[in-house]
Each structure stands twice: as C-alpha cells, then as structure tokens.
Write a protein that holds these residues in place. Structure first.
Motif, PDB file in Angstrom:
ATOM      1  N   PRO A  19       0.803  -1.226   0.000  1.00  0.00           N
ATOM      2  CA  PRO A  19       0.000   0.000   0.000  1.00  0.00           C
ATOM      3  C   PRO A  19       0.839   1.281   0.000  1.00  0.00           C
ATOM      4  O   PRO A  19       2.025   1.269   0.328  1.00  0.00           O
ATOM      5  N   GLU A  20       0.156   2.339  -0.374  1.00  0.00           N
ATOM      6  CA  GLU A  20       0.714   3.697  -0.372  1.00  0.00           C
ATOM      7  C   GLU A  20       1.986   3.803  -1.223  1.00  0.00           C
ATOM      8  O   GLU A  20       2.068   3.209  -2.285  1.00  0.00           O
ATOM      9  N   LEU A  21       2.971   4.541  -0.719  1.00  0.00           N
ATOM     10  CA  LEU A  21       4.150   4.796  -1.567  1.00  0.00           C
ATOM     11  C   LEU A  21       5.346   3.934  -1.157  1.00  0.00           C
ATOM     12  O   LEU A  21       6.484   4.234  -1.508  1.00  0.00           O
TER      13      LEU A  21
ATOM     14  N   MET B 205       9.473   2.952 -10.608  1.00  0.00           N
ATOM     15  CA  MET B 205       8.840   4.071 -11.320  1.00  0.00           C
ATOM     16  C   MET B 205       7.341   4.144 -11.048  1.00  0.00           C
ATOM     17  O   MET B 205       6.756   5.225 -11.043  1.00  0.00           O
ATOM     18  N   ASP B 206       6.732   3.002 -10.805  1.00  0.00           N
ATOM     19  CA  ASP B 206       5.284   2.958 -10.552  1.00  0.00           C
ATOM     20  C   ASP B 206       4.928   3.827  -9.339  1.00  0.00           C
ATOM     21  O   ASP B 206       4.040   4.687  -9.393  1.00  0.00           O
TER      22      ASP B 206
ATOM     23  N   LYS C 148       3.192   7.752  -8.897  1.00  0.00           N
ATOM     24  CA  LYS C 148       2.080   8.010  -7.951  1.00  0.00           C
ATOM     25  C   LYS C 148       2.410   9.203  -7.060  1.00  0.00           C
ATOM     26  O   LYS C 148       1.573  10.064  -6.817  1.00  0.00           O
ATOM     27  N   ALA C 149       3.651   9.223  -6.547  1.00  0.00           N
ATOM     28  CA  ALA C 149       4.065  10.300  -5.641  1.00  0.00           C
ATOM     29  C   ALA C 149       4.036  11.647  -6.355  1.00  0.00           C
ATOM     30  O   ALA C 149       3.558  12.649  -5.818  1.00  0.00           O
TER      31      ALA C 149
ATOM     32  N   ALA D  99      14.422   5.088 -18.041  1.00  0.00           N
ATOM     33  CA  ALA D  99      13.025   5.234 -17.595  1.00  0.00           C
ATOM     34  C   ALA D  99      12.764   6.678 -17.157  1.00  0.00           C
ATOM     35  O   ALA D  99      11.690   7.229 -17.418  1.00  0.00           O
ATOM     36  N   PHE D 100      13.742   7.302 -16.514  1.00  0.00           N
ATOM     37  CA  PHE D 100      13.592   8.712 -16.120  1.00  0.00           C
ATOM     38  C   PHE D 100      13.411   9.586 -17.364  1.00  0.00           C
ATOM     39  O   PHE D 100      12.550  10.461 -17.400  1.00  0.00           O
ATOM     40  N   ARG D 101      14.232   9.329 -18.381  1.00  0.00           N
ATOM     41  CA  ARG D 101      14.142  10.137 -19.622  1.00  0.00           C
ATOM     42  C   ARG D 101      12.783   9.933 -20.286  1.00  0.00           C
ATOM     43  O   ARG D 101      12.158  10.886 -20.747  1.00  0.00           O
ATOM     44  N   GLU D 102      12.306   8.680 -20.297  1.00  0.00           N
ATOM     45  CA  GLU D 102      10.989   8.401 -20.909  1.00  0.00           C
ATOM     46  C   GLU D 102       9.877   9.112 -20.134  1.00  0.00           C
ATOM     47  O   GLU D 102       8.955   9.671 -20.720  1.00  0.00           O
TER      48      GLU D 102
END
Ligand code: KG4
Length: 354
Positions: A223-225, A271-272, A276-277, A301-304
């Motif tokens: 749950p949560e982050l 990244m998921d 969310k955050a 993934a950051f660049r995408e």
C-alpha cells in the motif's frame, strides 16, 4: 595616504573563502573531498577490492581498510585541491547510517583533525548527502540544479525511498522499502546467478544484451508509496530453480535475458510508485540518487517519464551516484552557512532516519 588606507582595508576585510573538508567512510569506500565556496576542488575515493571474493562487504575488513586508507586519501584530496590544512574552515563527516566499524574511522579522524586545527565539526546524514549530490558544483561545469521542492528517488544497496525535498535540510520520506532495498535485491539475484559482487553493474552490463520481456517475476502489492523487494528476490530464485531442473546450464545460456528481465522488473516497481508520488504531491521536478541511479535502465526510464509526463528530471553524474565525499562536503558547506556545527562528543549512528 588614501591609497595606503585602501590597501589596508582591502587586506583586512578581504572575504575569506569557506573551505570544507568532507570525509565519507560509511561502508566500503574511503573518500575525502574539498569544496571551496560551494565549488568542488577535489574528490578522492579509495574502493576496497578485498570484499569481492566474499560476495559482499565484510564489516571488519572494511573498517581495517578505512584505517589504512584515510590518511593518504585526505592527503591526496588536499594536494589535488591545492589547499593547505590551515586554510580549512570546517570538517564535515558522515555520521550515519552505515557500518559502525567503518563510520568510526571517519568520525574519529574528523574529530581529531578538527580539534587539532581548532575548527568546527559538521555531522552529515549520509542519506541527505546522497540527495544533495545534485548540488555539487564543479569548477568548469554548469549543470542545472533542482529547485525546491522536488522529489528524489534514493536507491542504493541499503535504501529505497521516495523523498520530498523541501530545502537543503528539510526532507520528508514519503515511502520506503519495508524489507530489502532495490540494490540489495539486485545484488542477491546476481549472487544466485553466480555472478560477481557488486551485482548491480554486472546485471546492468548483461541487461543491455538481453530481452527485458523474456521472463516475468512477481511484483509486490504494497500500500501507499512504500516498496518491497524481497518477494521479487524469492520469485527470481524459484524461477531459476524450476528451470535449472529442466536445463542444467539454464543460467549460462540465458543470463542476458535474465538480467534484462530482472532490471526491467526493478525499474517498473520503482517508477510505478514514483509516478504516484509525483501525481499525489503535484511535483514535476524529479531527481534520482544513490548507487542504483547508475543503472542504465533506470536512467532511461527517467528520460521516458520526462517526455511522457513533462517531468523535469535530474540524474547525477556517475561519479556522484555511489558513495563519495563530494556530497558530504557540499552538505557540510550548506550547514556551515547556517552555522550548524556539532559537538566533538557526538557519536556515530549505524541507523538514522532523515
Ligand atoms: O549508494 P551505494 O554506493 O552504497 C550504499 O548502498 O550505500 O549503492 C551500492 C548499490 C549496490 O547494490 C550496487 O549493486 C548498486 O548500488 N549499483 C547498481 C549499479 N551500480 C551500482 N545497480 C544497478 N545498476 C548499476 N549500474
């Protein structure tokens, strides 16, 4: 007469520069750095190859190696910076978290050095320093720095956290791993595959030649982050065990695909929650820090995400991803400006929170 008076005034009131010596010894890297007025002059790191044959850091050996390395490393940092000891304004050191035997070497050295020169001591939280690595300014560099507030994904061998960075000093952990850290899981999976230590760079290299969709491993439902990586580790282990039964050389024949699929799963999990955050806190400046931020898949993934979601991203230089004293010295510099000094009897902490 006037000119003479002006000369004396200039000499007397000439702005003294602020020079910080940073010391890092929390795990298996002995490092010292010099920062002058917020600009990095030197950053020396002595790694410890001795742990490779054990497949992980051996605390007692790490502590002994720090003792051997600390004096030459500090000496070299001063030499490369062209700074003499008497010009140092303060000594900043990693107080924790880390291995106690390793921390004690850096902490004791910093205390002795500061006491001998009669200059202030500054304690630095290693985790905050990883985040503030984004503020390391090099002499000729003009890298863009994040503005407050921003989010930082801190991923290393010991931590996986999403941090809301409000100022140089004020940081709030929004989510963190409830068991293993991302780097720890990658290192353990690499060990199961019989690859070397640390596994992160090896998995990264192999993953570049593999298919990230070749295998699927369990993803956590936390749950949560918060994060969890122990389930992925177990799923990876069971998956190998089942396949080796049918094909004894399975790992050797498929190590690239295994590495690529493992890396892709870890990146997806990280990244998921970060997405969310960013959505929940309405922040679009997102940084990454810590050893795992050297990972190619995570950087991509950051660049995408930057292209897809309009994030302004901050990815550290490779040299500032793993443990280094430049990040300790820059954090020390910000604390120095606030006169945030510590007492000589402050103990090291193996576990500290932000
Ligand atoms: O921040 P760090 O140097 O030390 C602490 O844990 O404090 O991080 C070390 C971690 C190790 O787990 C290592 O395998 C991982 O960072 N790492 C990587 C890469 N380079 C280092 N993980 C994935 N890809 C990499 N290229």
């Amino acid at each position: 007469m006037n000119r003479l008076y002006h000369y004396f005034c200039t000499v007397k009131y000439k702005k003294m520069s602020t020079i910080i010596l940073g010391i890092e010894s929390s795990c298996d890297d002995t490092s010292a750095a010099i920062v002058e007025d917020g600009v990095l002059l030197s950053n020396i790191i002595a790694g410890q190859a001795i742990h490779k044959s054990y497949g992980g850091v051996v605390p007692e050996l790490a502590s002994r190696a720090h003792q051997q390395n600390i004096v030459p490393v500090v000496h070299e940092a001063l030499k490369q910076a062209g700074v003499s000891k008497d010009k140092i304004s303060a000594v900043a050191f990693t107080r924790g978290p880390g291995l106690m035997g390793s921390l004690l070497v850096g902490v004791s050295f910093a205390k002795g050095f500061a006491r001998a020169l009669n200059i202030p001591l500054i304690d630095v939280n290693h985790l905050k320093a990883h985040v503030l690595a984004h503020f390391i300014k090099e002499k000729d560099g003009n890298t863009e720095q994040p503005e407050f507030p921003f989010l930082c994904l801190l991923v290393s061998g010991g931590n996986s956290q999403i941090i809301w960075v409000k100022s140089y000093d004020e940081m709030e952990v929004l989510g963190q791993t409830i068991d293993d850290a991302a780097g720890e899981a990658i290192d353990k999976c690499s060990k199961v595959m019989g690859l070397g230590y640390p596994g992160g760079p090896i998995i990264d290299r192999l993953a570049r030649q593999g298919n990230p969709n070749a295998y699927t491993f369990n993803k956590p439902h936390i749950p949560e982050l918060n994060y969890s990586f122990s389930g992925l580790k177990t799923s990876f282990l069971y998956s190998l065990r089942d396949r080796i039964k049918e094909e004894p050389d399975f790992i050797e024949h498929h190590k690239e695909d295994l590495a690529a699929s493992l890396e892709a799963t870890v990146v997806e999990i990280l990244m998921d929650k970060l997405r969310k955050a960013a959505k929940q806190y309405k922040i679009n400046q997102v940084a990454v820090a810590g050893g795992v931020s050297a990972n190619t898949g995570l950087r991509n993934a950051f660049r995408e995400h930057s292209e897809k979601y309009g994030w302004k991203i901050f990815i550290p230089k490779f040299g500032y991803t793993t443990d280094n004293a430049a990040m300790i010295a820059i954090t020390g510099y910000f604390k120095y400006l606030n006169k945030d000094f510590c007492s000589i009897d402050l103990p090291a902490y193996s576990r500290v929170i932000l």
